[in-house]
Design a protein around this motif. Structure first.
Motif, mmCIF file in Angstrom:
data_model
loop_
_atom_site.group_PDB
_atom_site.id
_atom_site.type_symbol
_atom_site.label_atom_id
_atom_site.label_comp_id
_atom_site.label_asym_id
_atom_site.label_seq_id
_atom_site.Cartn_x
_atom_site.Cartn_y
_atom_site.Cartn_z
ATOM 1 N N UNK A 51 0.840 -1.202 0.000
ATOM 2 C CA UNK A 51 0.000 0.000 0.000
ATOM 3 C C UNK A 51 0.871 1.245 0.000
ATOM 4 N N UNK A 52 0.543 2.182 -0.889
ATOM 5 C CA UNK A 52 1.210 3.478 -0.889
ATOM 6 C C UNK A 52 0.201 4.553 -0.519
ATOM 7 N N UNK A 71 9.361 -12.053 -15.130
ATOM 8 C CA UNK A 71 8.179 -12.749 -14.628
ATOM 9 C C UNK A 71 7.667 -12.155 -13.321
ATOM 10 N N UNK A 72 7.955 -10.905 -13.066
ATOM 11 C CA UNK A 72 7.510 -10.242 -11.851
ATOM 12 C C UNK A 72 6.004 -10.001 -11.912
ATOM 13 N N UNK A 73 5.342 -10.129 -10.760
ATOM 14 C CA UNK A 73 3.932 -9.760 -10.709
ATOM 15 C C UNK A 73 3.641 -8.894 -9.495
ATOM 16 N N UNK A 74 2.638 -8.036 -9.664
ATOM 17 C CA UNK A 74 2.145 -7.165 -8.597
ATOM 18 C C UNK A 74 0.722 -7.614 -8.314
ATOM 19 N N UNK A 75 0.455 -7.967 -7.059
ATOM 20 C CA UNK A 75 -0.859 -8.524 -6.714
ATOM 21 C C UNK A 75 -1.421 -7.871 -5.456
ATOM 22 N N UNK A 76 -2.730 -7.619 -5.486
ATOM 23 C CA UNK A 76 -3.454 -7.084 -4.339
ATOM 24 C C UNK A 76 -2.723 -5.906 -3.690
ATOM 25 N N UNK A 77 -2.313 -4.955 -4.516
ATOM 26 C CA UNK A 77 -1.605 -3.770 -4.033
ATOM 27 C C UNK A 77 -2.391 -2.526 -4.436
ATOM 28 N N UNK A 89 3.565 7.749 -15.800
ATOM 29 C CA UNK A 89 3.089 8.048 -14.446
ATOM 30 C C UNK A 89 1.849 7.193 -14.185
ATOM 31 N N UNK A 90 1.848 6.423 -13.077
ATOM 32 C CA UNK A 90 0.733 5.509 -12.826
ATOM 33 C C UNK A 90 0.488 5.277 -11.344
ATOM 34 N N UNK A 91 -0.730 4.884 -11.043
ATOM 35 C CA UNK A 91 -1.086 4.556 -9.676
ATOM 36 C C UNK A 91 -0.455 3.268 -9.178
ATOM 37 N N UNK A 92 -0.238 2.305 -10.057
ATOM 38 C CA UNK A 92 0.336 1.022 -9.638
ATOM 39 C C UNK A 92 1.745 0.840 -10.215
#
Length: 141
Positions: A51-52, A71-77, A89-92
């Motif tokens: 969370x940011x 193969x990196x993933x961003x999950x439930x953030x 520029x992005x939120x995630x």
């Protein structure tokens, strides 16, 4: 705070294999490639349950991370801090640079803005690579 480096983050610079259950509350102005959690995450691994809440401003700024590849993933953030800057520029995630990288079950809940009309902005990710599923931008851009 203000920093003049590259690939920096509120929790980690260049992320390793696993970044999980992290929170950033700091406001950051950086030169380039800054994320609220991680500056960049490459090769393999994940950012999960992060969370940011801080304001991030940089060239290639992301609420969670500036860049993912491999193969990196961003999950439930989730991003709750205003993100502004130049280029991407992005939120995630500001930049996804591989077709196998994934962003899933993430949300943006704050204003995302570029400093010029040519900047690429998005609540989740303005890059056109990778796999994005089950994500939502709650803040009307």
């Amino acid at each position: 705070s203000k920093d003049s480096g590259w690939n920096l983050g509120g929790i980690a610079g260049i992320g390793g294999n696993i970044i999980e259950n992290c929170y950033n509350f700091g406001n950051i102005i950086a030169l380039s490639d800054f994320g609220g959690i991680s500056g960049a995450s490459t090769k393999t691994g994940y950012l999960k349950n992060c969370y940011n809440f801080g304001h991030v401003e940089a060239w290639n700024a992301g609420g969670i991370t500036s860049q993912i590849s491999g193969n990196v993933y961003v999950e439930n953030s989730h991003n709750y801090g205003e993100i502004s800057g130049s280029n991407y520029v992005a939120g995630i995630v500001a930049i996804v640079s591989s077709n196998t990288a994934k962003i899933t079950r993430c949300s943006n809940n704050a204003k995302i803005s570029g400093l010029s009309p040519n900047d690429k902005t998005d609540g989740i990710c303005p890059s056109n690579m990778g796999i994005i599923t089950d994500c939502i931008d709650y803040f009307e851009q």
